[in-house]
Design a protein around this motif. Structure first.
Motif, PDB file in Angstrom:
ATOM      1  N   GLU A 159       0.806  -1.212   0.000  1.00  0.00           N
ATOM      2  CA  GLU A 159       0.000   0.000   0.000  1.00  0.00           C
ATOM      3  C   GLU A 159       0.847   1.273   0.000  1.00  0.00           C
ATOM      4  O   GLU A 159       0.508   2.254  -0.664  1.00  0.00           O
ATOM      5  N   ARG A 178      -2.746   7.367   0.423  1.00  0.00           N
ATOM      6  CA  ARG A 178      -2.586   6.235   1.323  1.00  0.00           C
ATOM      7  C   ARG A 178      -3.846   6.031   2.152  1.00  0.00           C
ATOM      8  O   ARG A 178      -4.278   4.895   2.377  1.00  0.00           O
ATOM      9  N   ARG A 182      -6.145   2.697   2.026  1.00  0.00           N
ATOM     10  CA  ARG A 182      -6.395   1.930   3.250  1.00  0.00           C
ATOM     11  C   ARG A 182      -7.887   1.692   3.450  1.00  0.00           C
ATOM     12  O   ARG A 182      -8.326   0.566   3.720  1.00  0.00           O
TER      13      ARG A 182
END
Length: 279
Positions: A159, A178, A182
């Protein structure tokens, strides 16, 4: 079910380093179920196109397909909660949540079925779930470098690097990307379970667009790349009307590097859907 053939293209392409200049219509925002959703709606012809973006990718990622998309059909592109200027998510973003959100958005905007679904990457998994759950509303599907149920492991553990790459491509702060990644990838296993539990994929026109260049080895090891290629062929066999299109000069974002190829595939599916409706 018949094996779906593949065909290639010689369309030109550039490196997937930054979203090229786009001609998106004006973005709008709608208050829907206690959250704000950012969207673009343009075009007039039926069946309407519903666009499902990849994880963490805002609707700007479709920009190189405009104004071609709106010349083909009425087109709804949107940002899921937590992406772009849509408000943050209030619940885990499983496929079921995403599907119900876009159905509610389309209804609020007066965009009724039938739909041709266009899904990229994770959005391709969402489109598969929509097609299975609401097959009576679906006239066709276009999957662009779509996730397969058995490809989920490819995106796990990367990620941070994915956020950095997407941040450079989209000219967005990596921390923002990010957070979106997530939130969206957290619902991946639930989405896969929902797809598996849903009804059969409908026998509608289907185009599966597969990038022909190899992704970086840190993202997809060589052993996994062979499986991914097999899985892309399997996606094309979801429908007896399925066809795989190999974007020879593209990686994971054919809509950026070979937009005309993607537009041609969408136009073909829409044309087949219209012919079936007129028969």
């Amino acid at each position: 079910m018949a094996r779906a053939p593949a065909r290639s293209t010689s369309a030109s392409a550039g490196p997937e380093r930054r979203v090229p200049p786009t001609r998106l219509p004006r973005k709008q925002r709608l208050q829907l179920r206690a959250r704000t959703i950012e969207y673009v709606l343009s075009g007039n012809a039926a069946p309407a196109l519903l666009l499902f973006s990849g994880a963490g990718v805002p609707l700007d990622g479709w920009g190189r397909l405009y104004p071609g998309l709106e010349r083909i059909a009425r087109t709804l592109a949107w940002n899921r909660p937590g992406v772009g200027r849509s408000s943050g998510p209030h619940e885990p973003q499983s496929g079921a949540v995403v599907v119900e959100a876009v159905r509610a958005l389309a209804e609020s905007l007066g965009v009724g079925p039938p739909y041709v679904l266009v899904g990229h990457s994770l959005g391709g998994l969402h489109a598969q779930l929509f097609a299975r759950r609401y097959s009576e509303d679906v006239a066709g599907v276009v999957l662009v470098e779509s996730l397969h149920l058995d490809d989920r492991g490819l995106v796990r553990g990367h990620e941070g690097r994915l956020a950095a790459v997407l941040g450079r491509m989209l000219a967005l702060p990596p921390a923002q990307v990010r957070g979106s990644l997530r939130d969206e990838l957290a619902g991946l296993d639930a989405t896969a379970a929902q797809v598996q539990a849903a009804g059969p994929f409908p026998a509608v026109p289907l185009a599966v667009i597969t990038g022909g260049t190899d992704p970086p080895h840190w993202l997809v090891p060589r052993r996994a790349l062979r499986s991914k290629r097999v899985h892309q062929k399997e996606l094309a066999r979801l429908s007896p009307l399925g066809l795989q299109v190999v974007a020879r000069r593209s990686g994971h974002f054919p809509q950026w590097t070979q937009p005309q190829l993607v537009l041609d595939a969408i136009r073909s599916v829409v044309g087949q859907a219209r012919a079936a409706a007129a028969a």
